[in-house]
Write a protein that holds these residues in place. Structure first.
Motif, PDB file in Angstrom:
ATOM      1  N   PHE A  74       0.842  -1.196   0.000  1.00  0.00           N
ATOM      2  CA  PHE A  74       0.000   0.000   0.000  1.00  0.00           C
ATOM      3  C   PHE A  74       0.880   1.250   0.000  1.00  0.00           C
ATOM      4  CE2 PHE A  74      -2.775   3.245   1.697  1.00  0.00           C
ATOM      5  CZ  PHE A  74      -4.048   2.898   1.256  1.00  0.00           C
ATOM      6  N   ARG A  75       0.404   2.325  -0.667  1.00  0.00           N
ATOM      7  CA  ARG A  75       1.143   3.580  -0.690  1.00  0.00           C
ATOM      8  C   ARG A  75       0.206   4.767  -0.408  1.00  0.00           C
ATOM      9  NH1 ARG A  75       4.381   0.288  -0.459  1.00  0.00           N
ATOM     10  NH2 ARG A  75       6.309  -0.017  -1.674  1.00  0.00           N
ATOM     11  N   PHE A  76       0.772   5.771   0.253  1.00  0.00           N
ATOM     12  CA  PHE A  76       0.067   7.009   0.571  1.00  0.00           C
ATOM     13  C   PHE A  76       0.647   8.161  -0.252  1.00  0.00           C
ATOM     14  CE2 PHE A  76      -0.128   4.403   4.370  1.00  0.00           C
ATOM     15  CZ  PHE A  76      -1.370   4.650   4.943  1.00  0.00           C
ATOM     16  N   ALA A  77      -0.176   8.857  -1.009  1.00  0.00           N
ATOM     17  CA  ALA A  77       0.211  10.158  -1.546  1.00  0.00           C
ATOM     18  C   ALA A  77      -0.135  11.184  -0.472  1.00  0.00           C
ATOM     19  CB  ALA A  77      -0.540  10.460  -2.834  1.00  0.00           C
ATOM     20  N   VAL A  78       0.684  12.207  -0.309  1.00  0.00           N
ATOM     21  CA  VAL A  78       0.464  13.175   0.762  1.00  0.00           C
ATOM     22  C   VAL A  78       0.448  14.586   0.174  1.00  0.00           C
ATOM     23  CG1 VAL A  78       1.175  13.935   3.053  1.00  0.00           C
ATOM     24  CG2 VAL A  78       1.743  11.625   2.291  1.00  0.00           C
ATOM     25  N   LYS A  79      -0.601  15.317   0.482  1.00  0.00           N
ATOM     26  CA  LYS A  79      -0.755  16.664  -0.056  1.00  0.00           C
ATOM     27  C   LYS A  79       0.051  17.667   0.768  1.00  0.00           C
ATOM     28  CE  LYS A  79      -4.444  19.574  -1.968  1.00  0.00           C
ATOM     29  NZ  LYS A  79      -5.917  19.719  -2.079  1.00  0.00           N
ATOM     30  N   VAL A  80       0.835  18.468   0.075  1.00  0.00           N
ATOM     31  CA  VAL A  80       1.676  19.477   0.715  1.00  0.00           C
ATOM     32  C   VAL A  80       0.795  20.549   1.360  1.00  0.00           C
ATOM     33  CG1 VAL A  80       3.334  21.317   0.199  1.00  0.00           C
ATOM     34  CG2 VAL A  80       3.630  19.041  -0.792  1.00  0.00           C
ATOM     35  N   PRO A  81       1.146  21.041   2.547  1.00  0.00           N
ATOM     36  CA  PRO A  81       0.298  22.001   3.278  1.00  0.00           C
ATOM     37  C   PRO A  81      -0.002  23.284   2.509  1.00  0.00           C
ATOM     38  CG  PRO A  81       1.994  21.110   4.723  1.00  0.00           C
ATOM     39  CD  PRO A  81       2.321  20.634   3.337  1.00  0.00           C
ATOM     40  N   LYS A  82      -1.221  23.784   2.699  1.00  0.00           N
ATOM     41  CA  LYS A  82      -1.608  25.028   2.052  1.00  0.00           C
ATOM     42  C   LYS A  82      -0.823  26.220   2.600  1.00  0.00           C
ATOM     43  CE  LYS A  82      -5.539  26.309   5.054  1.00  0.00           C
ATOM     44  NZ  LYS A  82      -6.974  26.695   5.046  1.00  0.00           N
ATOM     45  N   ALA A  83      -0.255  26.067   3.793  1.00  0.00           N
ATOM     46  CA  ALA A  83       0.596  27.139   4.323  1.00  0.00           C
ATOM     47  C   ALA A  83       1.765  27.404   3.381  1.00  0.00           C
ATOM     48  CB  ALA A  83       1.118  26.748   5.707  1.00  0.00           C
ATOM     49  N   ILE A  84       2.202  26.380   2.669  1.00  0.00           N
ATOM     50  CA  ILE A  84       3.305  26.508   1.717  1.00  0.00           C
ATOM     51  C   ILE A  84       2.821  27.057   0.384  1.00  0.00           C
ATOM     52  CG2 ILE A  84       4.959  25.185   0.349  1.00  0.00           C
ATOM     53  CD1 ILE A  84       5.246  23.295   2.771  1.00  0.00           C
ATOM     54  N   THR A  85       1.743  26.471  -0.144  1.00  0.00           N
ATOM     55  CA  THR A  85       1.293  26.810  -1.497  1.00  0.00           C
ATOM     56  C   THR A  85       0.357  28.004  -1.570  1.00  0.00           C
ATOM     57  OG1 THR A  85      -0.465  25.164  -1.238  1.00  0.00           O
ATOM     58  CG2 THR A  85       1.570  24.447  -2.315  1.00  0.00           C
ATOM     59  N   HIS A  86      -0.555  28.120  -0.608  1.00  0.00           N
ATOM     60  CA  HIS A  86      -1.603  29.131  -0.695  1.00  0.00           C
ATOM     61  C   HIS A  86      -1.367  30.345   0.208  1.00  0.00           C
ATOM     62  CE1 HIS A  86      -3.490  25.792  -2.684  1.00  0.00           C
ATOM     63  NE2 HIS A  86      -4.632  26.425  -2.854  1.00  0.00           N
ATOM     64  N   GLU A  87      -0.710  30.150   1.318  1.00  0.00           N
ATOM     65  CA  GLU A  87      -0.499  31.255   2.248  1.00  0.00           C
ATOM     66  C   GLU A  87       0.825  31.978   1.969  1.00  0.00           C
ATOM     67  OE1 GLU A  87      -1.069  29.608   6.161  1.00  0.00           O
ATOM     68  OE2 GLU A  87      -3.101  28.924   5.669  1.00  0.00           O
ATOM     69  N   ARG A  88       1.914  31.237   2.004  1.00  0.00           N
ATOM     70  CA  ARG A  88       3.203  31.864   1.653  1.00  0.00           C
ATOM     71  C   ARG A  88       3.445  31.893   0.153  1.00  0.00           C
ATOM     72  NH1 ARG A  88       7.854  30.127   6.078  1.00  0.00           N
ATOM     73  NH2 ARG A  88       6.572  30.392   7.955  1.00  0.00           N
TER      74      ARG A  88
END
Length: 253
Positions: A74-88
């Motif tokens: 089994f594998r997990f894809a993990v979404k990068v935090p919005k603090a990185i992409t949307h806030e900063r």
């Protein structure tokens, strides 16, 4: 310093799942009756996309517990935090990347691609975006896939950069801009994010669409790509049914 080694060597494997491992009551009969939601989910699917990491951090111990709940393949894809992409908006995020990668590393060898979803208003800016992508790649050797939603990302120059950095571009439905419905960037990884169409997050996909999709997924895997398909039309439970039926089609060859 590189935080994560290349953990998923599943070239040629098709991974199908949903965004989160919730199990709608209407589809509960498809899963084992006992166990946690994740344990039951992992008995049917071989992949999931963690979206909660976009909204809030999780302790490394939490990721470790999740990894221990699912089969070895089994594998997990993990979404990068919005603090990185949307806030900063990708600026000065080294500290946030270090924290996020340290936490997600708790998944160990079950850590799949990192998903970087850009806000629709975020243009590709060479001085900022190029620096961010290179910085991210310098910190991880594992799979990275980005989901840009602004037309400035869909150029030959950006495509070349993504190929150079071994970063894949999401194939999204519905496509926010022309060309976004096809995978791009580094083609060693294909990542389809299906949000539901025509009503985003709600609409189910019909049999004709699923049959065509299964052929595309099989073709990508046959070409040697790590192939992911995540159904994000979860608002009314359609994602689970779509994922189950598409997985059956792929398994049937």
């Amino acid at each position: 310093m590189t935080r994560r080694s290349c953990s998923d060597h599943s070239a040629g494997t098709v991974r199908i799942g949903t965004a989160s491992w919730s199990i709608p009551k209407v589809h509960a009969v498809l899963f084992p009756a006992k166990g946690s939601h994740l344990e039951r989910y992992g008995a049917v699917f071989n992949a999931v996309e963690i979206n909660s990491s976009f909204y809030r951090p999780h302790r490394r111990a939490t990721y470790e517990r999740w990894a221990a709940s699912v089969p070895e393949d089994f594998r997990f894809a993990v979404k990068v935090p919005k603090a990185i992409t949307h806030e900063r908006r990708l600026r000065g995020v080294g500290d946030l990347l270090d924290r996020f990668l340290s936490e997600a590393d708790g998944l160990g060898p079950k850590l799949g691609p990192l998903l970087v979803q850009m806000p629709p208003s975020l243009r590709f800016q060479p001085d900022i975006t190029d620096h961010f992508l290179r910085d991210l790649r310098s910190r991880t050797e594992g799979g990275v896939v980005c989901e840009p939603r602004h037309g400035s990302w869909f150029t030959r120059e950006v495509e070349s950069l993504l190929v150079e950095l071994r970063i894949a571009r999401v194939a999204a439905d519905p496509a926010p801009v022309v060309g976004a419905d096809e995978p791009g960037g580094w083609r060693g990884l294909s990542y389809y994010r299906l949000h539901g169409s025509p009503r985003i997050y709600y609409s189910a996909y019909n049999a004709e669409y699923r049959e065509a999709l299964a052929k595309v997924l099989t073709s990508d895997a046959a070409a040697g790509a790590q192939t992911w398909c995540i159904f994000d039309n979860t608002a009314a439970g359609a994602a689970t049914d779509d994922a189950v039926k598409t997985r059956r089609l792929v398994q049937a060859g």
